[in-house]
Scaffold this motif. Sequence first.
Motif, PDB file in Angstrom:
ATOM      1  N   ASP A  79       0.832  -1.207   0.000  1.00 19.35           N
ATOM      2  CA  ASP A  79       0.000   0.000   0.000  1.00 19.35           C
ATOM      3  C   ASP A  79       0.870   1.262   0.000  1.00 19.35           C
ATOM      4  OD1 ASP A  79      -2.614  -1.252   0.205  1.00 19.35           O
ATOM      5  OD2 ASP A  79      -2.019  -1.819   2.239  1.00 19.35           O
ATOM      6  N   LYS A  80       1.927   1.223   0.800  1.00 24.84           N
ATOM      7  CA  LYS A  80       2.759   2.406   0.979  1.00 24.84           C
ATOM      8  C   LYS A  80       4.241   2.022   0.903  1.00 24.84           C
ATOM      9  CE  LYS A  80      -0.973   4.758   2.462  1.00 24.84           C
ATOM     10  NZ  LYS A  80      -1.546   5.968   1.841  1.00 24.84           N
ATOM     11  N   ILE A  81       5.021   2.906   0.286  1.00 29.60           N
ATOM     12  CA  ILE A  81       6.478   2.777   0.275  1.00 29.60           C
ATOM     13  C   ILE A  81       7.023   4.040   0.931  1.00 29.60           C
ATOM     14  CG2 ILE A  81       8.556   2.578  -1.143  1.00 29.60           C
ATOM     15  CD1 ILE A  81       6.653   1.403  -3.348  1.00 29.60           C
ATOM     16  N   VAL A  82       7.601   3.890   2.111  1.00 27.20           N
ATOM     17  CA  VAL A  82       8.076   5.042   2.880  1.00 27.20           C
ATOM     18  C   VAL A  82       9.590   5.140   2.763  1.00 27.20           C
ATOM     19  CG1 VAL A  82       8.214   6.118   5.150  1.00 27.20           C
ATOM     20  CG2 VAL A  82       6.165   4.837   4.505  1.00 27.20           C
ATOM     21  N   VAL A  83      10.049   6.253   2.219  1.00 32.34           N
ATOM     22  CA  VAL A  83      11.484   6.507   2.097  1.00 32.34           C
ATOM     23  C   VAL A  83      11.863   7.577   3.123  1.00 32.34           C
ATOM     24  CG1 VAL A  83      13.356   7.258   0.583  1.00 32.34           C
ATOM     25  CG2 VAL A  83      11.431   5.960  -0.366  1.00 32.34           C
ATOM     26  N   LEU A  84      12.661   7.183   4.110  1.00 32.06           N
ATOM     27  CA  LEU A  84      13.044   8.131   5.153  1.00 32.06           C
ATOM     28  C   LEU A  84      14.117   9.093   4.644  1.00 32.06           C
ATOM     29  CD1 LEU A  84      13.138   5.875   8.346  1.00 32.06           C
ATOM     30  CD2 LEU A  84      11.240   7.157   7.349  1.00 32.06           C
ATOM     31  N   GLY A  85      14.077  10.312   5.148  1.00 32.41           N
ATOM     32  CA  GLY A  85      14.979  11.357   4.674  1.00 32.41           C
ATOM     33  C   GLY A  85      16.418  11.155   5.093  1.00 32.41           C
ATOM     34  N   CYS A  86      17.302  11.846   4.385  1.00 31.72           N
ATOM     35  CA  CYS A  86      18.727  11.831   4.698  1.00 31.72           C
ATOM     36  C   CYS A  86      19.321  13.141   4.194  1.00 31.72           C
ATOM     37  CB  CYS A  86      19.399  10.611   4.081  1.00 31.72           C
ATOM     38  SG  CYS A  86      20.965  10.178   4.859  1.00 31.72           S
ATOM     39  N   GLY A  87      20.633  13.221   4.090  1.00 30.27           N
ATOM     40  CA  GLY A  87      21.282  14.478   3.779  1.00 30.27           C
ATOM     41  C   GLY A  87      21.048  14.994   2.368  1.00 30.27           C
ATOM     42  N   ALA A  88      21.048  16.302   2.233  1.00 29.03           N
ATOM     43  CA  ALA A  88      20.933  16.961   0.931  1.00 29.03           C
ATOM     44  C   ALA A  88      21.807  18.213   0.936  1.00 29.03           C
ATOM     45  CB  ALA A  88      19.488  17.334   0.635  1.00 29.03           C
ATOM     46  N   ASN A  89      22.197  18.636  -0.252  1.00 33.51           N
ATOM     47  CA  ASN A  89      23.021  19.839  -0.417  1.00 33.51           C
ATOM     48  C   ASN A  89      22.341  20.757  -1.429  1.00 33.51           C
ATOM     49  OD1 ASN A  89      25.390  18.713   1.157  1.00 33.51           O
ATOM     50  ND2 ASN A  89      25.285  17.219  -0.496  1.00 33.51           N
ATOM     51  N   PRO A  90      21.326  21.509  -0.992  1.00 34.89           N
ATOM     52  CA  PRO A  90      20.560  22.350  -1.921  1.00 34.89           C
ATOM     53  C   PRO A  90      21.428  23.319  -2.716  1.00 34.89           C
ATOM     54  CG  PRO A  90      19.465  22.215   0.213  1.00 34.89           C
ATOM     55  CD  PRO A  90      20.819  21.606   0.389  1.00 34.89           C
TER      56      PRO A  90
END
Length: 250
Positions: A79-90
């Motif tokens: 039903d759901k695929i949850v991808v947890l956040g991590c680092g980003a460099n905007p």
Amino acid sequence: MFELKKIIGSLLMPLPFTLLLIAFCLLFINRTHIKSYLTCWVLILSLWSISTPHIAALIITPQEATLKPFNLSQYAHLDKIVVLGCGANPNSQLPSNAQLGGCALARLVEGLRLAKHYPRAELIVSGVHSNTTLMSKTAVSLGVKASRIKQSPKALDTKDEARLLAPHLVDRQVALVTSASHMARAIDLFQAQGVSAITAPTQFYSFSHQTSSRQFIAQASVLHAVTTHCHEWLGKLWISLTRALDPEAL
């Protein structure tokens, strides 16, 4: 000759080269304060050790061995695929995928792999606002319909992610995507919110498979991996201490 070139090149990288220079300098330091002198050697050798693939594998492999990649043939429906956040460099001058850190990219790619196999599953990207926006844009650029993607942009940490997402996940068939090092803590926090998720770990470290010539050479990438696992150990300790003080806290 090829192996010798690789060894010399590895030793000239910033981390091992700096440690070697410090060790060399120690040879010429006055040894009046023998305890401090020996302590410096112990610290240098310890940092070198935990930065080598051989020692890192001893630390990391036992935990990763308890996890298996998500088996597509084992589950007929999600039903759901949850991808947890991590680092980003905007950086607005770069495409969205180039702004995501390696950890975030690894998690998102695994989420997209599942999304392709389960076309009716909702893809949920979680974390701080900039992170979820970049993951969502990257997913859309790689062919996922925007209508399939739900952003949860207000979470500051895994505890928040579990708390905010729980109302949408309870009693659903959910795949939880995160790094292998982070999975145990993430599952614990989601289960505490009543969410029973299927683990979909990614970003495994296979240091034991590196060439023998590099097994005992310090590497910055290895130190980063060990640091990541140390962060998880501290996170688990914090959860244990918090629950000991207040069982309802997490």
